[in-house]
Every structure is written in C-alpha cells, then in structure tokens.
Design an enzyme around this catalytic site. Sequence first.
Site, short mmCIF file in Angstrom:
data_model
loop_
_atom_site.label_atom_id
_atom_site.label_comp_id
_atom_site.label_asym_id
_atom_site.label_seq_id
_atom_site.Cartn_x
_atom_site.Cartn_y
_atom_site.Cartn_z
N GLY A 59 0.84 -1.19 0.00
CA GLY A 59 0.00 0.00 0.00
C GLY A 59 0.87 1.23 0.00
O GLY A 59 2.05 1.15 0.34
N CYS A 86 5.23 -6.27 1.61
CA CYS A 86 5.63 -4.86 1.69
C CYS A 86 4.91 -4.18 2.87
O CYS A 86 5.14 -4.52 4.01
CB CYS A 86 5.39 -4.17 0.35
N TYR A 87 3.99 -3.23 2.59
CA TYR A 87 3.26 -2.59 3.69
C TYR A 87 2.60 -3.65 4.58
O TYR A 87 2.56 -3.52 5.80
CB TYR A 87 2.19 -1.65 3.12
N HIS A 174 8.23 -7.32 -3.51
CA HIS A 174 6.96 -7.65 -4.18
C HIS A 174 7.09 -8.96 -4.97
O HIS A 174 7.60 -8.96 -6.08
CB HIS A 174 6.55 -6.51 -5.13
N GLU A 176 4.76 -10.53 -6.43
CA GLU A 176 3.71 -10.66 -7.45
C GLU A 176 4.09 -10.04 -8.80
O GLU A 176 3.29 -10.03 -9.72
CB GLU A 176 2.40 -10.04 -6.94
N SER A 228 -24.50 -4.76 -25.39
CA SER A 228 -23.88 -3.63 -26.09
C SER A 228 -23.04 -4.09 -27.27
O SER A 228 -22.61 -3.29 -28.08
CB SER A 228 -22.99 -2.86 -25.12
N GLY A 229 -22.77 -5.40 -27.32
CA GLY A 229 -21.87 -5.89 -28.36
C GLY A 229 -20.44 -5.99 -27.85
O GLY A 229 -19.57 -6.51 -28.52
N GLY A 230 -20.20 -5.48 -26.64
CA GLY A 230 -18.89 -5.64 -26.01
C GLY A 230 -18.79 -7.05 -25.43
O GLY A 230 -19.80 -7.74 -25.28
N ASP A 232 -18.19 -8.11 -22.36
CA ASP A 232 -18.77 -8.40 -21.04
C ASP A 232 -20.26 -8.73 -21.14
O ASP A 232 -20.71 -9.75 -20.62
CB ASP A 232 -18.59 -7.21 -20.08
N SER A 233 -21.00 -7.85 -21.83
CA SER A 233 -22.45 -8.12 -21.89
C SER A 233 -22.73 -9.33 -22.77
O SER A 233 -23.69 -10.07 -22.52
CB SER A 233 -23.22 -6.88 -22.36
N LYS A 372 -11.16 -9.24 -16.70
CA LYS A 372 -11.45 -9.15 -18.14
C LYS A 372 -10.86 -10.31 -18.95
O LYS A 372 -11.52 -10.88 -19.81
CB LYS A 372 -10.88 -7.82 -18.65
#
Length: 516
Positions: A59, A86-87, A174, A176, A228-230, A232-233, A372
């Site tokens: 953080g 880290c933090y 870190h 990751e 929407s054509g994207g 996700d939807s 995503k």
Amino acid sequence: MNSHSAPRPVVILDFGSQLTQNIARRVREMGIYSEILPFTTPIAQIRDKKPLAIILSGGPSSVFEQDAPSVNLELFKLDIPVLGICYGMQLMAKVLGGKVVPAEVREYGVTGFHREKNTSSIWTVFPDSDPVLMSHGDSILHLPSGFVGAGHTKTTPYAAMENPKEKLFGVQFHPEVTQTRNGIKFIQNFLQNVAGVTPNWSLTGYIDRKIEEIRSVVKQDHLICALSGGIDSTVTALLCHRAVGPQFTAVYVDNGLMREGETQSIVKDLQSLKLPLIVSHSSELFIKRLSGVKDPERKRKIIGRTFIHVFQKEAKQLGMPKYLAQGTLYPDVIESVSSNGSSSVIKSHHNVGGLPKRMPFSLVEPLRELFKDEVRIIGKELGLPDHFVHRQPFPGPGLAIRILGSITNDRIRMVREADRIVREELDGTDTGKSLWQYFAVLLPVHSVGVMGDQRTYENAIAVRTVTSVDGMTADIGEIPHSLMLRISHRIISEVRGINRVVHDISPKPPSTIEWE
Ligand code: XMP
C-alpha cells in the site's frame, strides 16, 4: 454447502497497492480461487468466508501516518496462514509488537535477496542474491516475538521474516511482479506447502457453477439483458442463455453511433450462436435528442438516459421480466481503498451502470468474480469467434464522444468513414496488433485547404493510436511514417468534407484516450 456456492478463497486484504489485482490474478493463474477484500472488512466477515490463506497487500501509506490503514490483532489468531507483502509485512510486524522505523536508505528497484540459513523450506525457491523488487521507505528494526529474519538485502536487514509455528510470513519485496524472478513460485510455495491449498479453480468449473446458479435464481421467471456488443455483456448473455434457454432475451439497442458495419456484424455473430436477440433500431431518437448538444458530459448523460428509455420500452413489451443480467466485472466490484479518498469523476463512464436503480429488476451478474481476460477465455469456451473476443474497447456512447462539437448525420458520416479507413489500414497488421486502440476523431475546427484549384474550408480529423495494458494509462502507439501518410491521403481524398488530418501524440495522463 450448496453445489453452486463460491469456493473457499485465498483472501487478499487490500491496503491500496496498485499491485493488489496482480496478486489476485497470479493466484488464480495457479488454479486457486482468490478474492480481494478492503482492509476495513470486519474479522467476522473474513472468518465467514473460511479463507484457505490470507495475503496482506502492499500500500502507499506509511505505518506512521495518522489514520494509516491497519488490521485487528485478531486477524493473526484465526489459525489461518498469513503472508504480508511490503506494507502488509510492516503492518504485521507492528501489530504483533515489532518495531518499524523510517529506513535510513530508502530502497526502490531490483536488488539481490539473500535468504538466511536455518529458515523454513518455503524460502528455498530463492537462490543466493536472487533479484527481487523493493519499493519501501520504512523498515523493520525489531521483529515481533516468535519471528526470525528470513532474508536480507544490501540495505534492508529484515527483507523477509517468518514465524513458521504460527504460519505467519512476511516479505518486504513484491513477489507478485515479474521483476522478482522467483516471486510467483514463492507465493505458490506458501499457498500449497504452508497453507495446504490444492489448485482446483478453473474457468470451466466456473461456467458450470454459474449456469446452475442462474437457474436456481431465475426458476420459471424471465431474464433480460442489455447487450452492447462488447465482450462483457455478450458473455453474460451467452451464459444466461445456456442457463435458462427460452426464458432469456437479449436486447441490443442500435443508437446510430456505432462504427461502420458494426451493428450488422454483432447481430450476425450472435444470431449464428442462436442467441435470442431483439434489435431496437433507435438511431433517429438518439440523434434527435443529441441535436445541438456540444458539452461532452451532457452528451454522455443524454445517451445514458435515452438508452434507459428505449430499454424500458422493450422490457415492457416483453412483459417486464423479473430479472436483469449485467456484465459487471470484478474490478468494478472491488471496493476502492484509495488512501486519498475516492478519485474524482473524470468522465461519466459505463452508461449501463445507471440502469437498475431506476428499474424494477432483480440483478443477475454472473461475471462479478472475474477479471477481463478471464471473461475473454470464457467467451471463447462459449463459442464466440476470435474477432469478437479481441474486439477493441469501444465506449458506450460510441462515436458521439469522437465527434467534438455538434452531432449531425453528416458529421457522423465523416467520422465513421475516416474510422473505417484507419481500421482498414491497421486491422490484422503487426502495427495494429501492437495497439490497444486506433480510431478517428472529428475536430470542431474548419481550416483552409486547396483541392484542385479550389480553395476549401473544411473539417479536420485526428487519428488516435495508443498502446495500453488496461486503459488506465496509455502511451502513443508508433505508426510507420509511410502508413500514416497513406491513412492521411486516403481520409482526405475519400471522405467528403475533410481537408486535414493530424496525428494525436498525447499520452494518458495527462490526456485521456477518448477526446470527450
Ligand atoms: P479514457 O477516455 O477515459 O478511456 O482514457 C479509457 C478506456 O475506456 C473506454 N471508454 C469507455 N468505455 N463506456 C465504456 O464502456 C464509456 O463511456 C467509455 N468512455 C471511454 C475508452 O475507449 C478507453 O478504452
């Protein structure tokens, strides 16, 4: 436990690091389900999730700041293995009675990590002087009791610590990020060998679980989705259709602001997947309502509101279904823990987000737990063609926010034709593949030109080419000069009303990707 309940997660407590989502993604890539929770989550709520392990993220704060994010001591007494990063490590040290001080030398960048002798086997993934990424201004001076130092760097005596008996571990670096060469192996080691987690999370399992979940929620009712054509939807719609078949309908609103051929192509792809789809041809209404509007935020709001209107009308005709499916993703759900308060609204994004508050639907959000790229993988598994899965991001308000100034049919035509030319020249090329987005913007200026022997006084197009990882920041995408010349030549000679083309060379920040 219901057969469709969520798996036991690895919980990542978020202290505001930009890298928190990275941790969650890396853990999922190991086949282990992870969830991010804000550091403010009450202990009882964390316990109820029955986490297999807890990771405390990094953080931007210092443990010395007033109101610095913290956690309750009880967290370390749940008999759940904890890894502080880290933090997260400094906080663990402080809460458990150790001493943290401002570092004499701040340490930023990649450095060699030296593990100590006689530490537990979890550290053996690091050969001597292995590269790790450090980024901290505070350091641990005294470890809490029960802990030993597990490794050091040139400037940081306690670059790692452990209390194997209590299954508590901390790293100042870190793990990751790729700069820490063996960081992912280390996290894997912690999860599998210390916490005893078996990798069994998969997206195929996710699809089956969600289908069952949607069925058990919707039962005999009807489910509707604004498409929407994207990606996700669309993936949301495909999952819902698999789950409840004829009880599902998707509604696609053609707002007249899509790119050339896009509506036809979306409809064709979805029909070939046998998705029950209603297409609402509403371009005239949208363009009428946008007439004379120049202000970007007003454009976005009008489009959002008109969308709700049209969608509501279609829903009524379907007998007002009880359930509405939305393509909400995990990054939209994760509560922000920005230490500077919530960030200011730069643009009113995601017009569909405004739907449910004003409409009498119960929400079904089957992608709420996904990132995503996971949605893209599911889309492929559900049969979406490659060109659909990898379509460039396209804003909800469409070409309206790429037409600066007033929106008229003629100005839509100009930006649409120019956009088609940009796409024709870049689609499928190596340059095109290296870009996040490329498109044309119609500017609100006229300038003087000469065509044949005639003076012209016409419009200008800006070509935008950007590289980006997630759209949050962007760099200018380099285009070979000859290609840029061809794009410019074609736009000026083929698009009536354009006599000038410029290349936008502004990174984000300070610019944004879209112009409005
Ligand atoms: P900006 O312009 O904010 O855009 O740098 C970042 C990314 O988001 C896309 N974008 C939108 N996507 N609805 C969306 O779904 C919107 O209203 C919207 N506005 C911008 C933009 O294309 C870029 O990829």
